[in-house]
Design an enzyme around this catalytic site. Structure first.
Site, mmCIF file in Angstrom:
data_model
loop_
_atom_site.group_PDB
_atom_site.id
_atom_site.type_symbol
_atom_site.label_atom_id
_atom_site.label_comp_id
_atom_site.label_asym_id
_atom_site.label_seq_id
_atom_site.Cartn_x
_atom_site.Cartn_y
_atom_site.Cartn_z
ATOM 1 N N ASP A 193 8.625 2.097 4.161
ATOM 2 C CA ASP A 193 9.364 2.396 5.393
ATOM 3 C C ASP A 193 9.514 1.089 6.166
ATOM 4 O O ASP A 193 8.526 0.517 6.626
ATOM 5 C CB ASP A 193 8.596 3.418 6.233
ATOM 6 C CG ASP A 193 8.407 4.737 5.502
ATOM 7 O OD1 ASP A 193 9.307 5.120 4.737
ATOM 8 O OD2 ASP A 193 7.355 5.381 5.699
ATOM 9 N N ILE A 194 10.744 0.619 6.315
ATOM 10 C CA ILE A 194 10.953 -0.695 6.917
ATOM 11 C C ILE A 194 11.727 -0.597 8.229
ATOM 12 O O ILE A 194 12.515 0.328 8.445
ATOM 13 C CB ILE A 194 11.684 -1.646 5.955
ATOM 14 C CG1 ILE A 194 13.114 -1.155 5.666
ATOM 15 C CG2 ILE A 194 10.908 -1.789 4.648
ATOM 16 C CD1 ILE A 194 13.951 -2.155 4.894
#
Length: 261
Positions: free
Chosen positions: A130-131
């Protein structure tokens, strides 16, 4: 010839099917079992189910819920949420799941990846990153539903993952989650060329044409979406949808003819 996979991603919160925007404000949209039954009829490529409560609450997977979903599921199923050990992973597989996804546990105990892949095979292990974009344009990986910073740059960490050996890497954009404004191609253009492991992109898919654009750019990758296949129209009425087999093949053929990948 392998085709790009068009994957449906469903989020489970308090045992209900929800959708989020930027990982916040989960909106209840229905019963997950009913959604699975409808997606069965639509013959989707793959289903990814993520329990967004398990890691945050520091609990084990809800095995009964997983079993209920797996029993109904007629397509390849990937489950994520709360898996920390090889014993838990094996138990989830025994319920009928084909793949597991890991996120928070990767950063809390990176050795767990080696242990789990040695038990179930690396082809069955998906790592979800998850960026989120930082203030000055760089990107950072977050865990625990975007609540906890890791301090890790995705490109650098992907090299670590590939050195360990994983089956698939999912690049999930927190900034674009649930927005229906299109994929974050600016960061994907930097990340995807560095990856040799199979990759799936998630976060922001706005239309079938947007999926086609991703196919044109990156070729035979996994392309996942949630809101696109749950909502319909500008007012986001809840309506389960997915391209029929003919539409899907036409979409893939149309855009793959424009790429050498």
């Amino acid at each position: 010839m392998l085709h790009p996979r068009i994957i449906v991603c469903l989020l489970i919160h308090k045992k209900g099917l929800v959708k989020t925007v930027h990982f916040k404000n989960p909106k209840y949209v229905g019963d997950p079992i009913n959604a699975v039954k409808i997606f069965n009829e639509k013959k989707i490529d793959e289903l990814m189910v993520i329990d967004i409560d398990a890691s945050v609450e520091n609990r084990e997977p809800d095995y009964k819920m997983i079993e209920n979903i797996a029993v109904e599921c007629r397509m390849p199923l990937c489950y994520g949420g709360g898996i920390k050990t090889k014993e838990q992973a094996k138990r989830v597989f025994n319920l009928g799941v084909e793949k597991i996804s890991l996120s928070s546990t990767v950063f809390n105990n990176i050795d767990s990846i080696k242990e789990i892949t040695s038990e179930v095979g690396k082809q069955s292990v998906v790592i979800v990153l998850d960026i989120k974009k930082k203030l000055f344009g760089n990107y950072e990986i977050f865990i625990n539903n975007g609540l906890t910073k890791t301090g890790m740059n995705p490109i650098q960490f992907i090299k670590t993952l590939e050195s360990i050996g994983v089956g698939e890497i999912v690049i999930n954009s927190i900034d674009y989650d649930g927005s229906l404004k299109g994929f974050d191609f600016s960061i994907l253009d930097k990340i995807i060329p560095t990856i040799t492991t199979p990759v799936t992109i998630l976060g922001g898919a706005s239309s079938l044409e947007n999926i086609g654009e991703a196919i044109k750019k990156y070729g035979r990758i996994g392309i996942a979406a949630g809101s696109l296949f749950v909502f319909k129209g500008k007012y986001k009425a809840v309506l389960i949808n997915y391209p029929n087999p003919k539409e899907k093949i036409e979409l893939i053929n149309q855009y793959l003819t424009n790429t050498s990948l």
